[in-house]
Design an enzyme around this catalytic site. Structure first.
Site, PDB file in Angstrom:
ATOM      1  CB  SER A 101      -0.951  -0.048   1.199  1.00 60.87           C
ATOM      2  OG  SER A 101      -1.889   0.979   1.161  1.00 60.87           O
ATOM      3  CG  ASP A 245      -6.104   0.671  -0.596  1.00 60.73           C
ATOM      4  OD1 ASP A 245      -5.320   1.640  -0.559  1.00 60.73           O
ATOM      5  OD2 ASP A 245      -6.080  -0.253   0.251  1.00 60.73           O
TER       6      ASP A 245
END
Length: 449
Positions: A101, A245
């Site tokens: 991430s 995301d």
């Protein structure tokens, strides 16, 4: 021994903590647990972000998947939410994303989605972990034609782009937008989608080389985007993180618009359209106090969970809510996708701007952001959950809470993915809360290191 799975899968430095051996075992145990009820030969979609270690770990993981008789489809570089969508669309048995991430490039991670595109429950993760710790006891590995195979489908990213354009078919003709792709997984999908919808696009950090993901760019480093939006006289700036995301925005004056503000803007728009289910938005305890005050003023119920988008999602699914998320820009629009989706959040935000004709700075004024200080205390990973067991730390936290009582709040919590304890203080005076947070963080590091 610390739990292998954190709040967002298994994370660690690739090659030392997240080894190829561990990736193989996660492939074996994950495929076995997630597909053992199936009577057909199971299939798992695998994608990764742009980290140099992604191919190495994907190969090891898929070897593990195939070794227990399941098939793998490798889709290459793909945003996390795209894997969730493709898992559902193609009716495969599970999906896996190899990504850390927003973390620096030397880290990587492995997270699973079930066949419905949702992150796994703690119980399923514990089952996978137990199987690994027991060395796959009682699992028979097939041979011959029973071994799984790997297919390569790099074309599937365009299916995700089409899905995004159908979810929010907003006409962006004439709107100048600057996007920062963080040298990550959104470098193709976000550029293609926004260009297809007619935006006049200025795209930065779209040349990933495996080592530059999140490096002074993306949603964790917003300064360049802020300056570029002002320089380009753009209507808005959009910043994604490495696996896309999450998304943070910048208004036309170069001011940050965070996840709380994005949820406030989109939630209120949904309420006016009669689309906000049960007039509720789900957030975490880290959400700014100004968000709660906005909810009271606008007649929106604010539901709070512990930190982590998985807990937000759990609450949304249990109670039938359709928007929730975190201040960090991880926002879930559950009517469209099953996980946080930076591009989807961007499209919904742009839709409000287009439909209302209002600049983002005006829309963001729906909530007052109260000053917050967030300081990270570095601690050993295996000790981070136990900070309150140290009397000196517990006493110091109690002292700060007493000082701010009624005028703010103190929230201390271990990071779910890094060797850190996060110290957050909210109050009226930025200088004072920053001083107190820094003192507390330094004390925690000093005592626990």
């Amino acid at each position: 021994m610390a739990r292998m799975f954190g709040t967002d899968g298994v994370r660690g430095i690739a090659g030392s903590e997240l080894t190829i051996e561990l990736a193989t075992k996660l492939g074996q145990a994950g495929a076995y647990v997630l597909t053992k009820e199936q009577e057909h030969q199971a299939t798992i979609i695998v994608g990764c972000d742009t980290r140099i270690s992604g191919g190495m770990l994907a190969s090891a993981l898929m070897a593990g998947i195939c070794s227990v008789g399941a098939n793998a489809i490798f889709v290459g570089v793909m945003p996390t939410p795209a894997i969730a969508y493709l898992t559902r669309k193609h009716k495969v048995d599970a999906g896996v994303v190899i990504s850390a991430s927003h973390n620096p490039m030397e880290f990587n991670g492995i997270k699973f989605f079930n066949g419905d595109g949702y992150k796994l429950s703690d119980e399923l993760e514990d089952e996978i972990e137990a199987l690994i710790k027991n060395n796959m006891k009682d699992v028979t590995l097939p041979i011959g034609s029973g071994v799984g195979k790997i297919d390569y489908r790099f074309d599937l990213r365009d299916e995700y782009v089409s899905f995004m354009e159908k979810c929010v078919p907003v006409d962006l003709t004439g709107m100048k937008i600057v996007i920062d792709c963080a040298e990550g997984a959104s470098h193709y999908t976000s550029v293609k989608t926004l260009t297809d919808l007619g935006a006049e696009l200025v795209a930065i950090h779209t040349d990933p080389d495996g080592t530059n993901i999140n490096a002074n760019c993306g949603s964790t480093h917003m300064d360049e985007l802020k300056a570029r939006v002002v320089y380009e006289k753009a209507a808005v700036g959009l910043a994604f993180d490495g696996d896309a995301d999450r998304m943070l925005a910048v208004d036309e004056h170069g001011n940050l618009v965070d996840g709380d503000q994005i949820m406030a803007i989109c939630g209120n728009y949904m309420k006016k359209k009669g689309k906000l289910k049960k007039d509720t938005i789900v957030v975490t305890v880290m959400t700014n106090l100004g968000f709660t005050l906005m909810g009271q003023k606008e007649g929106i119920h604010i539901e709070k969970t512990k930190v982590g988008d998985r807990y937000v999602l759990e609450n949304m699914r249990e109670n039938g809510y359709n928007i929730g998320g975190e201040q960090s820009g991880h926002v879930i629009f559950l009517d469209d996708n099953t996980t946080g989706d930076g591009l989807l959040s961007a499209l919904h935000l742009l839709e409000v701007m287009v439909e209302t004709g209002k600049p983002l700075s005006e829309l963001a004024g729906i909530m007052e952001v109260l000053p917050q200080a967030l300081i990270n205390a570095k601690v050993p990973n295996h000790k981070k959950e136990n900070f309150m067991e140290y009397q000196e730390i517990a006493d110091a936290i109690a002292e700060v809470e007493k000082k701010f009582n009624g005028e703010g709040r103190v929230l201390i919590r271990p990071s779910g993915t890094e060797p850190l304890v996060r110290v957050m203080i909210e109050g009226k005076d930025q200088r004072v809360i920053e001083e107190e947070a820094k003192k507390l963080a330094e004390l925690i590091t000093k005592i626990m290191l």
